[in-house]
Design a protein around this motif. Sequence first.
Motif, PDB file in Angstrom:
ATOM      1  N   LEU A 177       5.497 -29.034  19.565  1.00 17.80           N
ATOM      2  CA  LEU A 177       4.818 -29.401  20.811  1.00 17.80           C
ATOM      3  C   LEU A 177       5.731 -30.132  21.778  1.00 17.80           C
ATOM      4  N   LYS A 178       6.554 -31.028  21.273  1.00 16.06           N
ATOM      5  CA  LYS A 178       7.470 -31.756  22.155  1.00 16.06           C
ATOM      6  C   LYS A 178       8.393 -30.788  22.883  1.00 16.06           C
ATOM      7  N   SER A 179       8.912 -29.823  22.160  1.00 16.10           N
ATOM      8  CA  SER A 179       9.776 -28.817  22.765  1.00 16.10           C
ATOM      9  C   SER A 179       9.018 -27.994  23.803  1.00 16.10           C
ATOM     10  N   LEU A 180       7.806 -27.563  23.451  1.00 10.17           N
ATOM     11  CA  LEU A 180       7.005 -26.750  24.364  1.00 10.17           C
ATOM     12  C   LEU A 180       6.659 -27.523  25.630  1.00 10.17           C
ATOM     13  N   LEU A 181       6.214 -28.750  25.495  1.00  9.15           N
ATOM     14  CA  LEU A 181       5.832 -29.549  26.650  1.00  9.15           C
ATOM     15  C   LEU A 181       7.022 -29.816  27.569  1.00  9.15           C
ATOM     16  N   THR A 182       8.184 -30.033  26.999  1.00 14.25           N
ATOM     17  CA  THR A 182       9.396 -30.225  27.794  1.00 14.25           C
ATOM     18  C   THR A 182       9.750 -28.956  28.559  1.00 14.25           C
ATOM     19  N   ARG A 183       9.648 -27.802  27.889  1.00 11.82           N
ATOM     20  CA  ARG A 183       9.925 -26.525  28.572  1.00 11.82           C
ATOM     21  C   ARG A 183       8.951 -26.277  29.707  1.00 11.82           C
ATOM     22  N   LEU A 184       7.666 -26.574  29.498  1.00 11.10           N
ATOM     23  CA  LEU A 184       6.673 -26.400  30.569  1.00 11.10           C
ATOM     24  C   LEU A 184       7.010 -27.277  31.771  1.00 11.10           C
ATOM     25  N   HIS A 185       7.346 -28.522  31.510  1.00 14.85           N
ATOM     26  CA  HIS A 185       7.683 -29.441  32.604  1.00 14.85           C
ATOM     27  C   HIS A 185       8.933 -28.966  33.351  1.00 14.85           C
ATOM     28  N   ASN A 186       9.966 -28.618  32.621  1.00 12.19           N
ATOM     29  CA  ASN A 186      11.225 -28.218  33.252  1.00 12.19           C
ATOM     30  C   ASN A 186      11.111 -26.900  34.008  1.00 12.19           C
ATOM     31  N   ARG A 187      10.388 -25.949  33.452  1.00 14.56           N
ATOM     32  CA  ARG A 187      10.308 -24.619  34.057  1.00 14.56           C
ATOM     33  C   ARG A 187       9.308 -24.543  35.218  1.00 14.56           C
ATOM     34  N   PHE A 188       8.178 -25.250  35.098  1.00 16.35           N
ATOM     35  CA  PHE A 188       7.108 -25.110  36.085  1.00 16.35           C
ATOM     36  C   PHE A 188       6.824 -26.383  36.888  1.00 16.35           C
ATOM     37  N   ASN A 189       7.510 -27.469  36.586  1.00 16.14           N
ATOM     38  CA  ASN A 189       7.315 -28.750  37.269  1.00 16.14           C
ATOM     39  C   ASN A 189       5.844 -29.186  37.225  1.00 16.14           C
ATOM     40  N   VAL A 190       5.279 -29.184  36.029  1.00 20.14           N
ATOM     41  CA  VAL A 190       3.895 -29.587  35.809  1.00 20.14           C
ATOM     42  C   VAL A 190       3.865 -30.751  34.828  1.00 20.14           C
ATOM     43  N   ALA A 205       1.286 -18.085  35.646  1.00 19.57           N
ATOM     44  CA  ALA A 205       2.637 -17.939  35.093  1.00 19.57           C
ATOM     45  C   ALA A 205       2.764 -18.707  33.772  1.00 19.57           C
ATOM     46  N   ILE A 206       2.107 -19.852  33.682  1.00 24.25           N
ATOM     47  CA  ILE A 206       2.125 -20.622  32.435  1.00 24.25           C
ATOM     48  C   ILE A 206       1.419 -19.848  31.335  1.00 24.25           C
ATOM     49  N   LEU A 207       0.310 -19.196  31.660  1.00 20.48           N
ATOM     50  CA  LEU A 207      -0.394 -18.365  30.680  1.00 20.48           C
ATOM     51  C   LEU A 207       0.538 -17.291  30.128  1.00 20.48           C
TER      52      LEU A 207
END
Length: 96
Positions: free
Chosen positions: A28-41, A75-77
């Motif tokens: 989850l930590k990896s996934l949440l970091t990728r979401l933040h970095n890629r989509f700025n959310v 896009a996140i979906l």
Amino acid sequence: MPLMVIGVGRATLRIAGARSLKDKRRVLKSLLTRLHNRFNVAAAEVGLHDRHREAEIGIACVSTAGSHADSILAAILEFLQIQGDIELIDYHTELF
């Protein structure tokens, strides 16, 4: 005053490879970091904290246009559907 739109998504995930809560947190930590970095959310675990093979995450974005917020959440979906370390069980969005 410009319009402000808040897009919110909630995803239920299965983490098949997790054998412990520690494994789940790592994924989850990896996934949440990728979401933040890629989509700025903003993204965080919001439910199913005590289950090591399931997780519920919340995602939020702010925009001046509903169509833009909706496209980010779409896009996140797509991004969640192609991740190899998780399986997307459920996903829904709302705009405020």
